[in-house]
Enzyme design. Sequence first.
Site, mmCIF file in Angstrom:
data_model
loop_
_atom_site.group_PDB
_atom_site.id
_atom_site.type_symbol
_atom_site.label_atom_id
_atom_site.label_comp_id
_atom_site.label_asym_id
_atom_site.label_seq_id
_atom_site.Cartn_x
_atom_site.Cartn_y
_atom_site.Cartn_z
ATOM 1 N N LYS A 162 0.979 -1.421 -0.099
ATOM 2 C CA LYS A 162 -0.268 -0.327 -0.065
ATOM 3 C C LYS A 162 0.600 1.551 -0.314
ATOM 4 C CE LYS A 162 -3.500 0.481 2.092
ATOM 5 N NZ LYS A 162 -4.824 -0.207 3.331
ATOM 6 N N GLU A 215 10.298 -5.387 3.835
ATOM 7 C CA GLU A 215 10.819 -6.655 3.491
ATOM 8 C C GLU A 215 10.180 -7.177 2.274
ATOM 9 O OE1 GLU A 215 9.013 -7.108 7.722
ATOM 10 O OE2 GLU A 215 8.342 -5.544 6.389
ATOM 11 N N GLY A 223 -4.815 -4.496 5.503
ATOM 12 C CA GLY A 223 -4.850 -5.500 4.968
ATOM 13 C C GLY A 223 -5.041 -7.287 4.945
ATOM 14 N N ARG A 224 -5.229 -7.048 5.596
ATOM 15 C CA ARG A 224 -5.673 -8.574 6.338
ATOM 16 C C ARG A 224 -7.428 -8.322 5.888
ATOM 17 N NH1 ARG A 224 -4.516 -5.875 11.110
ATOM 18 N NH2 ARG A 224 -6.074 -5.175 12.644
ATOM 19 N N GLU A 247 -4.056 -10.699 14.539
ATOM 20 C CA GLU A 247 -3.921 -9.538 14.050
ATOM 21 C C GLU A 247 -4.907 -8.278 14.332
ATOM 22 O OE1 GLU A 247 -0.536 -8.187 11.368
ATOM 23 O OE2 GLU A 247 -2.377 -7.716 10.334
ATOM 24 N N HIS A 283 -3.027 -37.678 13.134
ATOM 25 C CA HIS A 283 -1.749 -37.712 13.389
ATOM 26 C C HIS A 283 -0.766 -37.577 13.796
ATOM 27 C CE1 HIS A 283 -3.391 -42.140 11.138
ATOM 28 N NE2 HIS A 283 -4.406 -40.990 10.482
ATOM 29 N N LYS A 311 8.466 -3.255 14.000
ATOM 30 C CA LYS A 311 9.420 -2.494 12.162
ATOM 31 C C LYS A 311 10.217 -2.099 13.054
ATOM 32 C CE LYS A 311 5.437 -3.638 9.117
ATOM 33 N NZ LYS A 311 4.487 -2.919 8.362
#
Length: 551
Positions: free
Chosen positions: A214, A220, A275-276, A361, A392, A512
């Site tokens: 954005k 990153e 974002g999420r 978040e 399992h 960050k």
Amino acid sequence: MSALLTTRTLPLSELPAWQALLTHCQEVRRFHLRQLFADDPQRGKRFAIDACGIYLDYSKNRITAETVQLLIQLAEACGLRERQEAMFSGQKINVTERRAVLHTALRAPIGERILVDGIDVVPEVHKVLGKMADFTDKIHRGAWRGHSGRPIRNIINIGIGGSDLGPVMAYEALRHYSQRDMIFRFISNVDGTDFVEATRDLNPEETLFIICSKTFRTLETLTNAHTAREWVLRKLGDEQAVARHFVAVSTNTEGVAEFGIDTNEMFGMWDWDGGRYSMDSAVGLSTMLAIGAENFHAMLSGFHDMDQHVRTAPFDQNLPVLMGLLAVWYINFFEAQTVAVLPYEQYLKRFPAYLQQLTMESNGKHVTLDGTKVDYQTGPIYWGEPGTNGQHSFYQLIHQGTKLVPCDFIGFCRALNPLGRHHDLLMANLFAQTEALAFGKTEEEVRAEGTPDWLVPHRTCEGNRPTNTLLAERLTPRTLGSLVALYEHSVFTQGVIWNIDSFDQWGVELGKALAEKTTPELETSQAPNLQHDSSTNALIERYRRFRKRKR
């Protein structure tokens, strides 16, 4: 700041509805699901809802009809319906960032009006969707080609957080509908291995990168983007190649242009879309490229179906509201700490990871909207794996461990890849697991099988472990949209009850900021006066000593 959003007459734990639930919980704890089902032969049908193509069986929860009514009274006391309308109408319910929260506008049909600061945002949303569809058509037809004239065969999405988890999950979930003559990959981790492995076998001449950021400043993402730029230019040599092998999803026109991306190939975002909650925005460009515009719009329709359902259905028939209230019931009244999400569908293998960000978040908060420290639990840990693999692995703890783990089981009646008796076996396991968790196996039943006395305690399963079962006909784009929106609105319901801001993430921002400070200290060959704590200083010094060593 709206009084509706920040104040209540009483703190949550002092509300009469909350106190009533505390008293009621002590009574319900005495009941076993075996008894509740024996007392009500129709329980399995009475505690079920069918909406938006999803059937929710919540009968195997440690609840009674009174529990549901008390939870609904709590929702009403917390102003859930008013908070829902505040969100849908564009009020700035993200109070710490003073932003509207309008991911619901991303799937609103043309003609619907949603105002933010007096401006209808729906036309702009559909303008971006149209631009995405045009670009998708160019790629699929081969009209958009790389710098050397080759068609694009490889799509790599570079993002992190919601700009990665949503697209990855959607691609994997809808891979059955994807372009099989194209390769889709995703890079998020700043660990160089992620980039190297994603590009190792690809030809830069046939590769298109989508840079999702954005701000176009995310450390990153920009690190990986510049590495991708160098990778392309090593092969093609010409700076002009960047414009044919990169597009951007961003709001930072200047940053995009400086990178070398044609701003005509920049797909817009909005500050009212976190974002999420963005997988159905331009962040989903890779999804549209994979499954086509028609399927992408079908997914948006599924989102919108659930939006309409949560907004209009009575709370006792409302899928997201009931699921959110049940989460509150277990977290706050049974001291559960986690929720397991267990999809019996291999295509949904990344769905639990996607939900981890969406849920944790959003609701991993320790203060209320007005900054008061909470005196109750918020934000459970969400986790899970696809069935039958998890059976399992960690199901042993769910069946016989000392921790109460509420579970959401997700299944489909029709397989996308029918293969012999595979799907019947898969779904038999789903139904058997929820039955076993609910009813267990008593000491008497174990002894009746001829089990020696010394072994009886080890083979006994107490049951009374709560589950929801979500059942749909088949995993389609529309179903996926409804399923994601179901969890979005469940998370919102929980946040409203806890009176927290489900749409900021200041803890992420702290990490960050510290990383930006620390990075230069790792890269320099000098020894600056480190100003961290003794542990961090020692770790940095050790890292730098090893970094200087020759390979």
